[in-house]
Write an enzyme that holds these catalytic residues in place. Structure first.
Site, mmCIF file in Angstrom:
data_model
loop_
_atom_site.group_PDB
_atom_site.id
_atom_site.type_symbol
_atom_site.label_atom_id
_atom_site.label_comp_id
_atom_site.label_asym_id
_atom_site.label_seq_id
_atom_site.Cartn_x
_atom_site.Cartn_y
_atom_site.Cartn_z
ATOM 1 N N LYS A 1 -0.742 -0.774 18.574
ATOM 2 C CA LYS A 1 -1.440 0.126 19.458
ATOM 3 C C LYS A 1 -0.915 0.184 20.945
ATOM 4 C CE LYS A 1 -4.654 -1.632 17.609
ATOM 5 N NZ LYS A 1 -6.102 -2.044 17.203
ATOM 6 N N HIS B 1 4.246 -0.212 14.650
ATOM 7 C CA HIS B 1 2.638 -0.544 14.088
ATOM 8 C C HIS B 1 1.835 -1.431 15.101
ATOM 9 C CE1 HIS B 1 4.627 0.771 10.336
ATOM 10 N NE2 HIS B 1 5.585 -0.176 10.520
ATOM 11 N N GLU C 1 0.819 -1.328 0.239
ATOM 12 C CA GLU C 1 0.027 -0.067 -0.105
ATOM 13 C C GLU C 1 0.882 1.425 -0.059
ATOM 14 O OE1 GLU C 1 -4.342 -1.041 2.254
ATOM 15 O OE2 GLU C 1 -2.703 0.112 3.365
#
Length: 348
Positions: A274, A272, A237
């Protein structure tokens, strides 16, 4: 604060009133002839998520079963369950919790009615959900078909686009070579990010900011994904610099009812993954909040299924109860308790 002290069925009723769910939904369709009451639940996971599930089950009078690797014999989740069994003998810790045959064997030998996958490990593996179904053990989460579509991040992107939900530019299928990543970078420019196609939680993700970093990060992302999820497939992406990571919690049932439970801000991350979740998200434009929640419900309605907890965060995940602590503080109960309670109502 006083409401947080409520437990069990009282908390579930309070939750229903606050989010607008009624138990009448449980009676809109005839029961399956294959229905069996849930009296014993196994958690195919470890650590705090297993303990949270055990707590919710205990509140509902459901017996609990833990599994553990050889390296986890002293872990707390083993002590908190009513029963505990060794899996993956001779395997490393991650390999043990990914060993589907051992988990299914323990479930069948000990009359387990349902398996909760927790998050990570097998939570987004359609073959595990299917193995549970084949063994006659209920999988607490989506059907294998939904897990396949939501666990496969490329397929989830396709579903999002079908539902009219905006997505970040990315490949339409897992890449099969480094050359495909190079072609994507030529089209969209750097930075780009490699992501595991069949997993999440920050594993198998590598940001690339130039051609000189491409090959090394491709191989590292593949190795991480393979080790964490048993499948090294990657997609690519366009990488968004310093985004706000806003997630929307979705709850749907097998009768087609879908609601959102508002958003949480998960932007504070390390590698990456949380670190802190803030609910509700601060300084979020009300119109943007409405768009996020509406898009999330639209995406969930593409594949409504049995009662489940699914995140609608533009990076769709089908893992159940992965934000249990925040849910407990917001709604005074675990969503798992609501899911299981809907099954318990069928028993009465």
């Amino acid at each position: 604060r006083m409401l947080l002290r409520l437990g069990g069925s009282r908390a579930i009723l309070l939750f229903r009133r606050r989010v607008g769910i009624s138990s009448r939904f449980a009676h809109l369709a005839p029961l399956s002839t294959e229905y069996r009451p849930i009296k014993k639940v196994m958690v195919a996971n470890r650590g705090e998520i297993a303990i949270r599930v055990f707590r919710a089950c205990t509140e509902l009078g459901i017996r609990t079963v833990a599994v553990y690797s050889e390296q986890d014999t002293g872990q707390m989740h083993r002590q908190k369950a009513d029963e505990a069994y060794l899996i993956g003998k001779g395997l490393p810790p991650v390999g043990a919790y990914l060993h589907i045959p051992d988990i299914i064997k323990v479930a069948k030998e000990n009359n387990v009615d349902a398996i909760h996958p927790g998050y990570g490990f097998l939570s987004e593996r359609a073959d595990f959900a299917q193995a549970c179904a084949d063994a006659g053990v209920r999988f607490i989460g989506p059907s294998p078909d939904v897990v396949l579509k939501m666990g496969d991040k490329v397929e989830a992107r396709a579903l999002a686009m079908k539902a009219g939900v905006p997505v970040v530019p990315g490949t339409n299928a897992p890449i099969s070579s480094l050359q495909e990543a190079q072609e994507f970078a030529k089209t969209y420019d750097f930075p780009i990010i490699f992501k595991a196609a069949y997993g999440g939680g920050g594993r198998g993700m590598r940001v690339v900011r130039g051609y000189e970093e491409l090959e090394e990060n491709y191989h590292r992302a593949y190795s991480e994904a393979l080790a964490a999820f048993g499948n090294g497939a990657l997609f690519v992406e366009k990488f968004i610099e310093k985004p706000r990571h806003i997630e929307v919690q979705i709850l749907g049932d097998k009768y087609g009812n879908v609601i959102h439970l508002y958003e949480r801000d998960c932007s504070i991350q390390r590698r990456h993954q949380k670190v802190v979740e803030i609910a509700p998200a601060a300084q979020l434009d009300p119109h943007l909040r409405d768009r996020l929640t509406s898009d999330s419900v639209s995406l969930a309605r593409q594949r409504t299924d049995r009662m489940r907890d699914v995140r609608g965060d533009r990076q769709k995940s089908s893992s159940a109860e992965c934000h249990a602590g925040v849910n407990k503080l917001q709604y005074c109960t675990y969503l798992l308790a609501l899911i299981l309670d809907s099954d318990l109502e069928h028993q009465s």
